[in-house]
Design a protein around this motif. Structure first.
Motif, short mmCIF file in Angstrom:
data_model
loop_
_atom_site.label_atom_id
_atom_site.label_comp_id
_atom_site.label_asym_id
_atom_site.label_seq_id
_atom_site.Cartn_x
_atom_site.Cartn_y
_atom_site.Cartn_z
N CYS A 107 -27.67 -37.28 0.63
CA CYS A 107 -26.79 -36.23 0.11
C CYS A 107 -25.73 -35.85 1.12
O CYS A 107 -26.02 -35.60 2.30
N SER A 108 -24.49 -35.77 0.67
CA SER A 108 -23.37 -35.44 1.54
C SER A 108 -23.32 -33.94 1.81
O SER A 108 -24.07 -33.16 1.22
N SER A 113 -23.50 -33.78 -3.01
CA SER A 113 -23.20 -34.76 -4.06
C SER A 113 -22.12 -34.27 -5.01
O SER A 113 -21.97 -34.79 -6.12
N GLY A 114 -21.36 -33.29 -4.57
CA GLY A 114 -20.26 -32.78 -5.38
C GLY A 114 -18.95 -32.85 -4.61
O GLY A 114 -18.16 -31.91 -4.62
N ASP A 115 -18.72 -33.98 -3.96
CA ASP A 115 -17.55 -34.12 -3.10
C ASP A 115 -16.24 -34.02 -3.88
O ASP A 115 -15.19 -33.73 -3.31
N PHE A 136 -24.63 -29.55 -5.55
CA PHE A 136 -25.92 -28.93 -5.23
C PHE A 136 -26.80 -28.78 -6.48
O PHE A 136 -26.75 -29.61 -7.38
N THR A 137 -27.61 -27.69 -6.55
CA THR A 137 -28.58 -27.52 -7.64
C THR A 137 -28.14 -26.35 -8.51
O THR A 137 -28.22 -25.19 -8.09
N GLU A 143 -20.83 -41.38 5.49
CA GLU A 143 -20.73 -40.82 6.83
C GLU A 143 -21.23 -39.39 6.82
O GLU A 143 -20.98 -38.61 5.90
N GLY A 144 -21.97 -39.03 7.86
CA GLY A 144 -22.44 -37.66 8.01
C GLY A 144 -23.77 -37.38 7.35
O GLY A 144 -24.26 -36.24 7.42
N THR A 145 -24.39 -38.39 6.72
CA THR A 145 -25.70 -38.19 6.11
C THR A 145 -26.79 -38.79 7.00
O THR A 145 -26.53 -39.66 7.84
#
Length: 317
Positions: free
Chosen positions: A58-59, A63-65, A101-102, A233-235
């Protein structure tokens, strides 16, 4: 019609699988485009309730980039999202997609104030909500049932895999029976259930991916998303990948896996996604996935060459 009654090959608007595009045109008589929105929530896998690191893939954006800025009022988010898709879409109705997110991880009162004005808009045809199976308490299910009486509501559940070892590795944070209960409870409310799966998770075999898809096919879900694992990247997944612990899927393996999965899914389950969009600025691997049109064309060609259709081998087990 019995969802298990079709056993012969079918064509859906010239395609060999039941695509979302075909479903929307048959149901709403027009193409609809998703507006990615942000309800300003987090996740129990991030705030310490279950964990703090989130799922390993997940970023930072949950997951809502591609979702709008949650600091904006919802009307402004919708306007911004419309502008973002205006080059691709010239229609008048949309799917409001709460993606980041959730999106049931808040009190029901907050969710009602968030979702009710959106679903009542004339330009919104569907309310689609991405969430986790462990964030669907009775009062939220009641709210979803109420919303669904106004316009169609879709709940998108992140399952990813049915295999416990992989679920632990990716830090999913709930057991499979939680997913089963959520699907049952959601179906009782009348909302559509769409299940997210990820293909190419570390150490999973071709057969394990088929097993996950087959499980979704038997779950009663109305739709499925087949998401290629994107290493961003970043995960934490990126660090695992760079350690050499696992390899990203090749294009050839992915095409074979997807075509095999389509051939075993029920003919009534809508295919909402076949590859996915990753932020190209953050995408480490697989780089071939950046050309989505090429991937979809190659997939359709392989289905044709192998003479495969969704459901051709499907039988109720």
């Amino acid at each position: 019609m019995d969802r298990h009654s079709i056993s012969r090959p079918m064509l859906w608007g010239g395609r060999r699988y039941y695509s979302l595009d075909y479903y929307l045109k048959q149901t709403f008589h027009e193409k609809l485009y998703k507006l990615s929105l942000n309800g300003g929530m987090t996740c129990p896998n991030r705030d310490g309730t279950i964990g703090t690191g989130g799922c390993i893939f997940c970023s930072e954006g949950g997951s809502g980039d591609f979702a709008a800025d949650n600091r904006l009022p919802m009307d402004e988010q919708i306007l911004q999202a419309k502008t973002a898709v205006s080059r691709k879409f010239s229609g008048t109705r949309y799917i409001a997609y709460f993606q980041a997110f959730t999106n049931t991880y808040a009190p029901a009162e907050y969710l009602e104030k968030l979702f009710m004005p959106v679903i009542q808009r004339e330009d919104i045809a569907v309310l689609s909500i991405a969430t986790r199976p462990d964030c669907l308490e009775p009062d939220k299910l009641h709210l979803l049932e109420q919303l669904n009486r106004i316009k169609p509501v879709w709940i998108e559940l992140g399952l990813q895999t049915i295999h416990p070892a992989t679920a632990a590795l990716i830090r999913r944070g709930y057991a499979l029976d939680c997913f089963d209960r959520a699907v049952h409870d959601l179906k009782q409310t009348g909302v559509k259930v769409i299940v997210h799966t990820i293909l190419g998770l570390p150490h999973e075999t071709h057969e394990q991916m088929r097993q996950t898809a087959a499980y979704v096919g038997e779950s009663g879900a109305d739709g499925i998303k087949l998401q290629l694992l994107h290493i961003l990247e970043g995960t934490d997944l990126a660090a695992l990948y760079r350690s050499g612990t696992f390899d990203a899927m090749t294009e050839a393996d992915y095409l074979t896996t997807v075509t095999d999965i389509l051939a075993l899914l029920p003919p009534t389950i809508v295919i909402h996604r076949l590859t996915g969009d990753g932020d190209k600025q953050k995408l480490i691997a697989p780089r071939w996935s950046g050309d989505k049109r090429h991937v979809l064309n190659a997939l359709n060609q392989q289905l044709k060459e192998r003479n495969l259709y969704q459901s051709i081998f499907y039988r109720k087990t």
